[in-house]
Write a protein that holds these residues in place. Structure first.
Motif, PDB file in Angstrom:
ATOM      1  N   VAL A  90       0.822  -1.214   0.000  1.00 12.04           N
ATOM      2  CA  VAL A  90       0.000   0.000   0.000  1.00 12.04           C
ATOM      3  C   VAL A  90       0.854   1.262   0.000  1.00 12.04           C
ATOM      4  N   ASP A  91       1.872   1.294   0.888  1.00 12.64           N
ATOM      5  CA  ASP A  91       2.689   2.511   0.982  1.00 12.64           C
ATOM      6  C   ASP A  91       3.354   2.845  -0.353  1.00 12.64           C
ATOM      7  N   SER A  92       3.930   1.817  -0.984  1.00 12.51           N
ATOM      8  CA  SER A  92       4.609   2.051  -2.262  1.00 12.51           C
ATOM      9  C   SER A  92       3.639   2.543  -3.324  1.00 12.51           C
ATOM     10  N   LEU A  93       2.459   1.917  -3.381  1.00 13.64           N
ATOM     11  CA  LEU A  93       1.477   2.302  -4.395  1.00 13.64           C
ATOM     12  C   LEU A  93       0.952   3.719  -4.160  1.00 13.64           C
ATOM     13  N   VAL A  94       0.735   4.077  -2.900  1.00 16.59           N
ATOM     14  CA  VAL A  94       0.233   5.421  -2.603  1.00 16.59           C
ATOM     15  C   VAL A  94       1.266   6.480  -2.974  1.00 16.59           C
ATOM     16  N   ILE A  95       2.536   6.221  -2.595  1.00 16.74           N
ATOM     17  CA  ILE A  95       3.588   7.193  -2.940  1.00 16.74           C
ATOM     18  C   ILE A  95       3.723   7.314  -4.454  1.00 16.74           C
ATOM     19  N   LEU A  96       3.631   6.167  -5.182  1.00 18.95           N
ATOM     20  CA  LEU A  96       3.699   6.199  -6.636  1.00 18.95           C
ATOM     21  C   LEU A  96       2.544   7.006  -7.213  1.00 18.95           C
ATOM     22  N   ALA A  97       1.355   6.833  -6.649  1.00 20.71           N
ATOM     23  CA  ALA A  97       0.191   7.587  -7.122  1.00 20.71           C
ATOM     24  C   ALA A  97       0.376   9.084  -6.878  1.00 20.71           C
ATOM     25  N   THR A 912      -7.316   2.480   4.714  1.00 20.62           N
ATOM     26  CA  THR A 912      -6.319   1.454   4.368  1.00 20.62           C
ATOM     27  C   THR A 912      -5.115   2.072   3.682  1.00 20.62           C
ATOM     28  N   ALA A 913      -5.359   3.014   2.770  1.00 16.67           N
ATOM     29  CA  ALA A 913      -4.264   3.606   2.000  1.00 16.67           C
ATOM     30  C   ALA A 913      -3.388   4.508   2.852  1.00 16.67           C
ATOM     31  N   PHE A 914      -3.980   5.187   3.843  1.00 16.82           N
ATOM     32  CA  PHE A 914      -3.221   6.186   4.597  1.00 16.82           C
ATOM     33  C   PHE A 914      -3.052   5.833   6.068  1.00 16.82           C
ATOM     34  N   SER A 915      -3.350   4.582   6.435  1.00 15.84           N
ATOM     35  CA  SER A 915      -3.106   4.082   7.800  1.00 15.84           C
ATOM     36  C   SER A 915      -3.798   4.943   8.842  1.00 15.84           C
ATOM     37  N   THR A 916      -5.093   5.221   8.652  1.00 15.85           N
ATOM     38  CA  THR A 916      -5.862   6.029   9.599  1.00 15.85           C
ATOM     39  C   THR A 916      -6.964   5.194  10.222  1.00 15.85           C
ATOM     40  N   ALA A 917      -7.574   5.747  11.260  1.00 19.82           N
ATOM     41  CA  ALA A 917      -8.701   5.109  11.941  1.00 19.82           C
ATOM     42  C   ALA A 917      -9.736   6.173  12.268  1.00 19.82           C
ATOM     43  N   SER A 918     -10.972   5.776  12.428  1.00 23.60           N
ATOM     44  CA  SER A 918     -12.046   6.729  12.708  1.00 23.60           C
ATOM     45  C   SER A 918     -11.830   7.393  14.064  1.00 23.60           C
ATOM     46  N   LEU A 919     -12.273   8.659  14.170  1.00 23.10           N
ATOM     47  CA  LEU A 919     -12.162   9.429  15.402  1.00 23.10           C
ATOM     48  C   LEU A 919     -13.551   9.777  15.925  1.00 23.10           C
ATOM     49  N   ASP A 920     -13.660   9.899  17.270  1.00 20.80           N
ATOM     50  CA  ASP A 920     -14.936  10.322  17.845  1.00 20.80           C
ATOM     51  C   ASP A 920     -14.926  11.837  18.049  1.00 20.80           C
ATOM     52  N   LEU A 921     -16.009  12.364  18.601  1.00 19.47           N
ATOM     53  CA  LEU A 921     -16.134  13.817  18.749  1.00 19.47           C
ATOM     54  C   LEU A 921     -15.070  14.390  19.672  1.00 19.47           C
ATOM     55  N   THR A 922     -14.694  13.620  20.697  1.00 19.28           N
ATOM     56  CA  THR A 922     -13.638  14.097  21.598  1.00 19.28           C
ATOM     57  C   THR A 922     -12.324  14.265  20.854  1.00 19.28           C
ATOM     58  N   HIS A 923     -12.008  13.263  20.036  1.00 17.84           N
ATOM     59  CA  HIS A 923     -10.791  13.371  19.226  1.00 17.84           C
ATOM     60  C   HIS A 923     -10.828  14.619  18.342  1.00 17.84           C
ATOM     61  N   TRP A 924     -11.939  14.804  17.642  1.00 14.24           N
ATOM     62  CA  TRP A 924     -12.041  15.942  16.720  1.00 14.24           C
ATOM     63  C   TRP A 924     -11.925  17.265  17.470  1.00 14.24           C
ATOM     64  N   ALA A 925     -12.532  17.360  18.643  1.00 11.72           N
ATOM     65  CA  ALA A 925     -12.475  18.594  19.442  1.00 11.72           C
ATOM     66  C   ALA A 925     -11.041  18.886  19.883  1.00 11.72           C
ATOM     67  N   VAL A 926     -10.343  17.844  20.356  1.00  9.12           N
ATOM     68  CA  VAL A 926      -8.960  18.040  20.778  1.00  9.12           C
ATOM     69  C   VAL A 926      -8.089  18.453  19.584  1.00  9.12           C
ATOM     70  N   CYS A 927      -8.289  17.802  18.444  1.00  6.47           N
ATOM     71  CA  CYS A 927      -7.511  18.137  17.245  1.00  6.47           C
ATOM     72  C   CYS A 927      -7.723  19.592  16.833  1.00  6.47           C
ATOM     73  N   LEU A 928      -8.980  20.034  16.906  1.00  7.54           N
ATOM     74  CA  LEU A 928      -9.289  21.411  16.519  1.00  7.54           C
ATOM     75  C   LEU A 928      -8.657  22.401  17.489  1.00  7.54           C
ATOM     76  N   ALA A 929      -8.770  22.107  18.771  1.00  5.68           N
ATOM     77  CA  ALA A 929      -8.208  23.011  19.780  1.00  5.68           C
ATOM     78  C   ALA A 929      -6.687  23.077  19.684  1.00  5.68           C
ATOM     79  N   MET A 930      -6.043  21.911  19.548  1.00  8.52           N
ATOM     80  CA  MET A 930      -4.585  21.897  19.470  1.00  8.52           C
ATOM     81  C   MET A 930      -4.094  22.551  18.177  1.00  8.52           C
ATOM     82  N   GLY A 931      -4.812  22.317  17.089  1.00 10.99           N
ATOM     83  CA  GLY A 931      -4.426  22.935  15.834  1.00 10.99           C
ATOM     84  C   GLY A 931      -4.530  24.449  15.866  1.00 10.99           C
ATOM     85  N   SER A 932      -5.502  24.988  16.620  1.00  7.54           N
ATOM     86  CA  SER A 932      -5.714  26.440  16.673  1.00  7.54           C
ATOM     87  C   SER A 932      -4.631  27.155  17.459  1.00  7.54           C
TER      88      SER A 932
END
Length: 951
Positions: A90-97, A912-932
Motif C-alpha cells: 500500500v505505501d509504495s502504491l500510494v507514494i507512486l500515485a 487502508t491507504a493512509f493508515s488512519t482510523a475513525s475518530l470520535d467527537l472528543t478526538h475531533w475537538a482536541v484536534c481542533l483546539a490543538m491545531g488552533s
C-alpha cells in the motif's frame, strides 16, 4: 513556389514584380496569397522546435525531490518483501500515485502557463498593410508571402524583405541589421549586385522601421530567407539571465535539499548506531524514517504553485493592458525603484491639439483637447490664453479660417469616428488641423472646390512640406499651400494675409510673428506656420505637364513668394490620469524620470504639470549629456528628473548610471532605436500601439494602451504578486517545518511519549510517509494557490521598493517559519501523547487509544494547524482577523481541506491507504483546539512585532 531574383536590388522594380508574379498597383489576390502561404509556410523566423508533450511530462520527474520519493517507493517495497509480501504494498502504491499526480499537476499547470504567455504574446503580434486584390488590408506579418505589395508609412515596422517600387522622402532605420543609428534614405533605383547590405537603398528589410516618408514595396523574402532570419540562430543561442526570484527559489530548493539530506543521514546513522540488534528490519525502518524526514521537509508542490500564481498574475495584468512576457519578471517589476518614461503617448495623450492661432489681426484660442472635435475658436485680445466673450468676426475670422483650413489641406491625415471614438489616421500634428477646423465649423466650405494634384514631401532638412491643389474658383490656375517651421516659412514669404486680401510682409509684421512664436515656445507649445500662393497660369501649366509626364516631379521651386497666413501653437496634452499615477509612484518611493526627444521647454512644462519636477527645474539635454563623463553623469542623474533632445545612446548611459547606484530601472520606449536601452534596463517596457516589433521583442513588458498609469498599476500588481509569493512560501515552509519537527521530535522523544512501546524494532514514526505526502500534496496545494490570488491586506504602494539585495525570505521570515513550525510540531506531538498510553501527558477522563488512532489524531491536528496557518501567513505583522473574509478562494480551500481530511479519516478505503482510523467527537475537538494554537501564538507574536515597530 515563387522564386524571386537572388539579388532583387540589382534588378529593376518591373523585373522583380514580374518575377514574383504580382501587380504593384493591385497586389496579390486573397486566394493567391493563401495558396502561397500554404506552400511557403508562415513568415516566421526559425526557432527551436517545441518540446514534445511526452518529454515535458517526463521532465516533471527530473527533480531531486522526486528522486527522494522514488527512494521511498523502493524502500517501502523492499520492506514489504522482507515482511513476507502479504497483500499489496500500500505505501509504495500510494507514494507512486502521489508522484504521478504531482507530475500531472505540474505538467498541466506548466502547459497552462505557456498557453497564457503565448496568448498574451499574440496581443503584440506585428501587422503589415498590404494590397490584396486592389484593396488596402491590415494582415498579421506572419501571413506575408513573396509577391505581397507592402504599403509603408512613417512608424511602420517592415514585415519582410522587399524591393521598393515607389518612394516619397522614405527613410528607414536599419540599426537592428547594420548597426547604423542614422535613418537611411531609400529610392526605387536599382544598385549593383555586389552592393553591401547597408547600401542597398532600393530594399527594405524585416525588423527595420520607417522613420519618415512613404513607400510601396514588393516582398521578395519571408521567414528564414530574410536577412533577419540569417541571424536568428545566433539569437537562439543566447541564454537568458535568470530573474532574482528564480535565482532565489533555486537557492532555497538547494538549501532545503542539503538540510534534508543532512538531517536524514544524521538521523539514520544515529538510529543504526544506537540499535540493540542491527537486523534488516532495523535498517529498513531507519531508511524509511530518513525518507519520511525528507518528504516532510520538502514542499513538493512549490514549483507548480509558483508557476500558477505567476501565470494568474500575468493574466490579471493583461486585463489591465500590461502584457508581461516572462512569468518571473513580475517580481522584478514589483521591485522597480526608478521609472524612466517617454513623454509622447505615455505621459501625454499622443493627440496633438492646437491651442492657439496667431494671425495679423491678433490671437485666437482653441478650446477642447484631443481628437474629439468639441470646442470653440475664440479671440484672445490680451494674449493671456483665455478666450474672450466675443466671437471671431471679420478679418480675424477670415485669417484663422485660412490657417486652419490650409493646414488641414496640407496633410495626409484623416479624422474618423468609430462607435463614438474619434481617432486620427496618419500624422497626429496634421490631424490637429482637421480637429481645429471642425471646431471652427468651416471644414465643409472647401468641399467640392479643391482637388489635390501634387505635393512636395516634408524633409528634416527643409522643415516644411507643400501640397498643390486645383481651385474651382480660379479655373486654369492652381494653389500651393505650405506648412512647416514658422521661421523657415517666413523666409519664403513676401506678403501676409489680411482678411480676404493680402499686403506686403514688412519688418514690423515679421517682429509680430517672431514675438508670438517666442511667447508660444515659452509656454512649451510647438509652433507651425501656414502660408499659400495662387500660382500663375504659366506655373499651373508647367505643373500640369509634369504631372502628365509621370515620374517624381520636383515642385519645391514653387515654394517662394508665399503669403503668410498665420502660426498655430500645438501641444500634446498630458493624460488626465498621468498626474495621479506619478503621485502614486512617488508615494511608493519610486522616482519618475521623463526622457524625451522633444524640446526642453516642452519637456519641462509637461514634467511640471504632472509633478515629475518642479516648475523651472533643470532639464538636461542630449548635447549636455554627451559632454559628461560617467562620474559627472552619475551625479547628474541623482538630481535631474527631466531629459530632452536625447539620443538612444544617452538612454543607455542613463540606465547604466542608475543601475550602478543600486536602482532597479524600468525604461519605456517605442522606436527600434530604443531597443538597446530596453534590454539594458531591468524592466524594458514597449509601447503596444506605437511600438515597433523590434522594441516589443526586446522588452520585458508591453503596454497595450501606451499609458504611464498602466506602468504604475503594473508595479502595484507586481508588488502584490510578490507579497503573495512570500505568503505561500511562508505558509509552505512553516508547514513543512512543522512536519519535520513532528517526525524528528517523535523519534527523539519516542520513549518519553510511549511510542517505543508499540514497536519490536525500536523505531516507530509519529506519522507515516503517505500521511505526510497527503498533507504536502493535497492540504498544502489548495491554500497555497488561494494565497497566490489573495487581495492585499497591506498598503503595497505605501512602502519603499524592495532593494535588489533584499532576500525573498529574510532572517525575520525564517524566524517566523521556525517558530510557527515548532508550535505545529509540538501541538501535533502533544496530541499524539494525549491519546497514547504511557506518555508524558495524562489528561483525566481522556481515552487511551491504540497507535493507529493516536497517530490519526496527531495527523489531523497537523492538518488543522496548517489550515489555521493559512490566515496567519497572509501577513507578518497584520492580524489574521483583518480583512478576514476578502478571499473566498482561501476559505474554499480551507473548507475543501477539512472535507478531504474527514474523508481520509472516516472512509474505509482511504483508511487502508493512509493508515488512519475513525475518530470520535472528543478526538475531533482536541484536534481542533490543538491545531488552533498556531493562530493564537502568531497573533501574540504579531502584537509584539507591531509594538516594537511603533517604538
Amino acid at each position: 513556389m515563387t522564386i524571386p531574383p537572388t539579388a532583387p536590388w540589382s534588378e529593376t522594380a518591373e523585373a522583380v514584380t514580374s518575377a514574383v508574379g504580382t501587380d504593384p498597383a493591385v497586389g496579390l489576390s486573397p486566394e493567391e496569397a493563401a495558396r502561397r502561404l500554404t506552400a511557403d509556410g508562415p513568415n516566421e523566423l526559425p526557432s527551436k522546435p517545441p518540446t514534445p508533450a511526452w518529454r515535458r511530462f517526463l521532465a516533471q520527474f527530473q527533480d531531486p525531490l522526486v528522486y527522494l520519493l522514488i527512494a521511498a517507493i523502493l524502500i517501502s517495497a523492499i520492506a514489504w518483501v522482507l515482511e513476507g509480501a502479504h497483500g499489496v504494498p500500500v505505501d509504495s502504491l500510494v507514494i507512486l500515485a502521489v508522484i504521478t499526480l504531482n507530475a500531472v499537476l505540474g505538467f498541466v499547470q506548466e502547459s497552462k502557463a505557456a498557453d497564457a504567455v503565448a496568448a498574451l504574446s499574440a496581443m503584440t503580434e506585428a501587422q503589415s498593410t498590404v494590397l490584396r486584390g486592389g484593396s488596402r488590408v491590415l494582415v498579421p506579418s506572419r501571413e506575408l508571402v513573396v509577391g505581397d505589395v507592402l504599403l509603408l508609412g512613417e512608424g511602420d515596422q517592415v514585415g519582410a524583405d522587399a524591393r521598393l517600387t515607389q518612394s516619397a522622402a522614405l527613410r528607414v532605420i536599419e540599426s537592428s541589421l547594420t548597426g547604423e543609428a542614422d535613418a537611411v534614405a531609400k529610392t526605387s533605383q536599382a544598385v549593383g549586385a555586389d552592393t553591401d547590405l547597408a547600401d542597398r537603398t532600393c530594399m527594405v528589410y524585416r525588423g527595420t522601421s520607417v522613420a519618415q516618408g512613404t513607400g510601396r514595396a514588393v516582398v521578395t523574402a519571408t521567414g528564414a530567407n530574410t536577412e533577419m532570419g540569417a541571424i536568428a540562430q545566433m539569437l537562439d543561442s543566447v541564454e537568458e539571465e535568470p530573474t532574482p526570484l528564480s535565482r532565489e527559489i533555486t537557492q532555497i530548493s538547494k538549501m532545503l535539499g542539503l538540510i534534508v539530506v543532512i538531517i536524514a543521514v544524521v538521523t539514520v546513522a544515529t538510529l543504526l548506531l544506537l540499535a540493540d540488534d542491527l537486523t534488516s528490519h532495523t535498517v529498513i525502518d531507519a531508511l524509511l524514517l530518513g525518507v519520511s524526514l525528507a518528504v516532510a521537509a520538502v514542499p513538493e508542490g512549490l514549483p507548480a504553485i509558483l508557476s500558477v500564481v505567476l501565470a494568474l498574475g500575468v493574466q490579471r495584468m493583461a486585463l489591465h493592458q500590461a502584457v508581461v512576457k516572462k512569468l518571473t519578471s513580475v517580481e522584478t517589476l514589483g521591485s522597480a525603484s526608478v521609472i524612466c518614461s517617454d513623454k509622447t503617448g505615455t505621459l501625454t495623450r499622443s493627440e496633438m491639439t492646437i491651442q492657439e492661432v496667431v494671425t495679423l489681426s491678433g490671437d485666437a484660442v482653441v478650446t477642447g483637447i484631443g481628437y474629439v472635435p468639441e470646442g470653440e475658436v475664440s479671440p484672445d485680445a490680451d494674449g493671456d490664453g483665455v478666450p474672450d466673450v466675443e466671437e471671431l468676426v471679420g478679418d480675424h475670422l477670415a485669417e484663422v479660417t485660412v490657417v486652419l483650413s490650409g493646414g488641414a489641406m496640407a496633410s495626409d491625415a484623416e479624422l474618423a469616428a468609430d462607435a463614438g471614438v474619434w481617432s486620427v489616421i496618419g500624422d497626429p500634428t496634421e490631424g490637429a488641423f482637421l480637429v481645429a477646423e471642425r471646431k471652427l465649423g468651416t471644414n465643409g466650405h472647401r468641399e467640392g472646390r479643391f482637388e489635390r494634384v501634387g505635393e512636395v514631401p516634408f524633409t528634416s532638412e527643409r522643415k516644411l512640406m507643400s501640397v498643390i491643389y486645383t481651385d474651382a474658383h480660379h479655373e486654369g490656375r492652381m494653389t500651393i499651400i505650405s506648412k512647416g517651421a514658422p521661421d523657415v516659412l517666413l523666409e519664403r514669404c513676401t506678403h501676409v494675409r489680411r482678411g480676404a486680401g493680402e499686403e506686403e510682409l514688412d519688418d514690423g509684421v515679421r517682429r509680430h510673428f517672431a514675438d508670438a512664436i517666442a511667447a508660444m515656445s515659452g509656454r512649451a507649445l510647438r509652433t507651425l506656420g501656414v502660408a499659400s500662393r495662387l500660382l500663375t497660369a504659366e506655373e499651373s501649366a508647367t505643373v500640369s505637364k509634369a504631372l502628365a509626364a509621370g515620374g517624381d516631379a520636383d515642385f519645391s521651386g514653387l515654394e517662394r513668394d508665399l503669403v503668410m497666413a498665420g502660426v498655430v501653437g500645438i501641444i500634446d496634452p498630458p493624460r488626465p490620469e498621468a498626474a495621479a499615477a506619478v503621485a502614486e509612484a512617488h508615494r511608493a518611493g519610486i522616482r519618475v524620470l521623463m526622457i524625451t526627444g522633444d524640446h526642453p521647454a516642452t519637456a519641462g512644462r509637461i514634467a511640471a504639470d504632472l509633478g515629475i519636477a518642479e516648475a523651472g527645474a533643470s532639464v538636461l539635454t542630449g548635447r549636455e549629456l554627451s559632454t559628461m563623463d560617467d562620474a559627472a553623469l552619475s551625479e547628474a542623474v541623482a538630481r535631474t528628473s527631466v531629459y530632452a533632445r536625447v539620443a538612444p545612446e544617452h538612454k543607455m548611459r542613463i540606465v547604466a548610471a542608475l543601475k550602478s547606484q543600486g536602482h532597479t530601472v524600468s525604461m519605456t520606449g517605442d522606436g527600434v532605436n530604443d531597443a538597446p536601452a530596453l534590454r539594458r534596463a531591468d524592466i524594458g517596457v514597449a509601447m503596444g500601439i506605437t511600438g515597433t516589433q523590434v522594441t516589443k521583442e526586446a522588452a520585458t513588458m508591453v503596454l497595450a494602451d501606451d499609458n504611464f498609469a498602466t506602468i504604475v498599476a503594473a508595479v502595484a500588481e507586481g508588488r502584490r504578486i510578490f507579497d503573495n509569493i512570500k505568503k505561500f512560501l511562508r505558509y509552505l515552509l512553516s508547514s513543512n517545518m512543522g512536519e519535520v519537527i513532528t517526525v524528528f521530535g517523535g523519534v527523539v522523544l519516542a520513549g518519553v511519549m510511549g511510542l517505543s512501546d508499540h514497536s519490536t524494532s525500536g523505531v516507530v514514526l509519529p506519522l507515516v510517509a503517505t500521511q505526510i505526502l497527503w498533507i504536502n500534496l493535497v492540504t498544502d496545494s489548495g491554500p497555497a494557490l488561494a494565497m497566490g490570488v489573495d487581495p492585499s491586506v497591506e498598503d503595497v504602494m505605501g512602502r519603499a521598493p524592495r532593494k535588489p539585495t533584499d532576500r525573498v525570505i529574510d532572517a525575520s521570515m525564517w524566524a517566523g517559519v521556525i517558530m510557527i513550525g515548532a508550535v505545529m510540531g509540538l501541538a501535533t506531538l502533544a496530541t499524539l501523547d494525549i491519546f497514547l498510553p504511557g506518555g508524558l501527558i495524562d489528561v483525566a477522563g481522556m481515552s487511551v487509544d491504540d497507535l493507529t488512532t493516536a497517530r490519526t489524531a496527531a495527523f489531523t491536528t497537523l492538518v488543522f494547524a496548517q489550515l489555521f496557518n493559512t490566515v496567519n501567513s497572509r501577513s507578518e505583522s497584520v492580524s489574521a482577523f483583518s480583512h478576514l473574509f476578502v478571499n473566498r478562494w482561501l476559505w474554499g480551500a480551507i473548507a475543501l481541506g477539512v472535507m478531504l481530511q474527514v474523508a481520509v479519516v472516516e472512509v474505509p478505503l482511504l483508511q487502508t491507504a493512509f493508515s488512519t482510523a475513525s475518530l470520535d467527537l472528543t478526538h475531533w475537538a482536541v484536534c481542533l483546539a490543538m491545531g488552533s494554537l498556531v493562530l493564537w501564538f502568531d497573533e501574540l507574536r504579531k502584537v509584539v512585532r507591531r509594538a516594537r515597530a511603533r517604538s
